[in-house]
Write a protein that holds these residues in place. Structure first.
Motif, PDB file in Angstrom:
ATOM      1  N   LEU A  58       0.829  -1.203   0.000  1.00  0.00           N
ATOM      2  CA  LEU A  58       0.000   0.000   0.000  1.00  0.00           C
ATOM      3  C   LEU A  58       0.864   1.255   0.000  1.00  0.00           C
ATOM      4  CD1 LEU A  58      -2.833   1.209   0.112  1.00  0.00           C
ATOM      5  CD2 LEU A  58      -2.717   1.032   2.615  1.00  0.00           C
ATOM      6  N   LYS A  59       1.929   1.218   0.786  1.00  0.00           N
ATOM      7  CA  LYS A  59       2.858   2.358   0.844  1.00  0.00           C
ATOM      8  C   LYS A  59       3.505   2.574  -0.524  1.00  0.00           C
ATOM      9  CE  LYS A  59       6.856   4.058   3.361  1.00  0.00           C
ATOM     10  NZ  LYS A  59       7.860   3.766   4.383  1.00  0.00           N
ATOM     11  N   GLU A  60       3.891   1.505  -1.199  1.00  0.00           N
ATOM     12  CA  GLU A  60       4.506   1.604  -2.522  1.00  0.00           C
ATOM     13  C   GLU A  60       3.515   2.171  -3.537  1.00  0.00           C
ATOM     14  OE1 GLU A  60       6.288  -1.407  -5.866  1.00  0.00           O
ATOM     15  OE2 GLU A  60       6.646  -1.903  -3.756  1.00  0.00           O
TER      16      GLU A  60
ATOM     17  N   LEU B 255       1.768   6.864  -6.766  1.00  0.00           N
ATOM     18  CA  LEU B 255       0.707   7.815  -7.095  1.00  0.00           C
ATOM     19  C   LEU B 255       1.160   9.247  -6.811  1.00  0.00           C
ATOM     20  CD1 LEU B 255      -2.222   8.318  -7.987  1.00  0.00           C
ATOM     21  CD2 LEU B 255      -2.882   8.027  -5.603  1.00  0.00           C
ATOM     22  N   LEU B 256       1.768   9.454  -5.651  1.00  0.00           N
ATOM     23  CA  LEU B 256       2.270  10.787  -5.310  1.00  0.00           C
ATOM     24  C   LEU B 256       3.347  11.247  -6.278  1.00  0.00           C
ATOM     25  CD1 LEU B 256       2.502  10.864  -1.411  1.00  0.00           C
ATOM     26  CD2 LEU B 256       1.075  12.259  -2.884  1.00  0.00           C
ATOM     27  N   ASP B 257       4.282  10.355  -6.606  1.00  0.00           N
ATOM     28  CA  ASP B 257       5.337  10.706  -7.558  1.00  0.00           C
ATOM     29  C   ASP B 257       4.748  11.134  -8.891  1.00  0.00           C
ATOM     30  OD1 ASP B 257       7.379  10.217  -5.772  1.00  0.00           O
ATOM     31  OD2 ASP B 257       7.823   8.200  -6.538  1.00  0.00           O
ATOM     32  N   THR B 258       3.761  10.401  -9.364  1.00  0.00           N
ATOM     33  CA  THR B 258       3.119  10.727 -10.636  1.00  0.00           C
ATOM     34  C   THR B 258       2.446  12.092 -10.573  1.00  0.00           C
ATOM     35  OG1 THR B 258       2.727   8.387 -11.063  1.00  0.00           O
ATOM     36  CG2 THR B 258       1.394   9.953 -12.313  1.00  0.00           C
TER      37      THR B 258
ATOM     38  N   GLU C 247       3.443  15.533 -12.670  1.00  0.00           N
ATOM     39  CA  GLU C 247       2.457  16.244 -13.487  1.00  0.00           C
ATOM     40  C   GLU C 247       2.363  17.707 -13.088  1.00  0.00           C
ATOM     41  OE1 GLU C 247      -1.268  14.191 -13.101  1.00  0.00           O
ATOM     42  OE2 GLU C 247      -0.552  12.415 -14.160  1.00  0.00           O
ATOM     43  N   PHE C 248       2.346  17.948 -11.773  1.00  0.00           N
ATOM     44  CA  PHE C 248       2.243  19.321 -11.286  1.00  0.00           C
ATOM     45  C   PHE C 248       3.452  20.145 -11.705  1.00  0.00           C
ATOM     46  CE2 PHE C 248       3.438  22.406  -7.999  1.00  0.00           C
ATOM     47  CZ  PHE C 248       2.365  23.272  -8.092  1.00  0.00           C
ATOM     48  N   PHE C 249       4.660  19.626 -11.485  1.00  0.00           N
ATOM     49  CA  PHE C 249       5.864  20.390 -11.809  1.00  0.00           C
ATOM     50  C   PHE C 249       6.048  20.560 -13.308  1.00  0.00           C
ATOM     51  CE2 PHE C 249       7.131  19.151  -7.428  1.00  0.00           C
ATOM     52  CZ  PHE C 249       7.219  20.454  -6.928  1.00  0.00           C
ATOM     53  N   ASN C 250       5.644  19.572 -14.101  1.00  0.00           N
ATOM     54  CA  ASN C 250       5.705  19.731 -15.552  1.00  0.00           C
ATOM     55  C   ASN C 250       4.755  20.819 -16.019  1.00  0.00           C
ATOM     56  OD1 ASN C 250       7.668  17.808 -15.941  1.00  0.00           O
ATOM     57  ND2 ASN C 250       6.221  16.168 -16.363  1.00  0.00           N
TER      58      ASN C 250
END
Length: 88
Positions: free
Chosen positions: A11-13, A18-21, A25-28
């Motif tokens: 679940l942590k992985e 999900l957070l990394d994705t 997206e936000f920074f791009n």
């Protein structure tokens, strides 16, 4: 309804992926936004082919509003181009 068993580490992985994705997206999208380009009073005068007096008059009439760093005015180049396209 189907139940899926997930271990806490799995679940942590999933959550981290999900957070990394989402962060990517936000920074791009943030990097792709157009950043304002500020030019000096002299550059604005030359770009517009007007005098310093005209720039001051436009400032008072709020046609072109500079931003100040210290005492020095800087103009947003995109704002100047926008005003030129309006015909003002």
């Amino acid at each position: 309804m189907k139940l899926i068993q997930v271990t806490p580490s799995e679940l942590k992985e999933i959550f981290n992926e999900l957070l990394d994705t989402k962060f990517r997206e936000f920074f791009n999208s943030y990097d792709n936004q157009q950043k304002p380009e500020f030019i000096s009073r002299t550059e604005a005068k030359e770009l517009l082919n007007v005098s310093y007096v005209t720039l001051n008059n436009w400032n008072r009439k709020e046609i072109l509003k500079p931003s100040y760093i210290g005492n020095k005015p800087y103009y947003n180049k995109q704002q100047i181009i926008k005003q030129l396209s309006k015909g003002n």
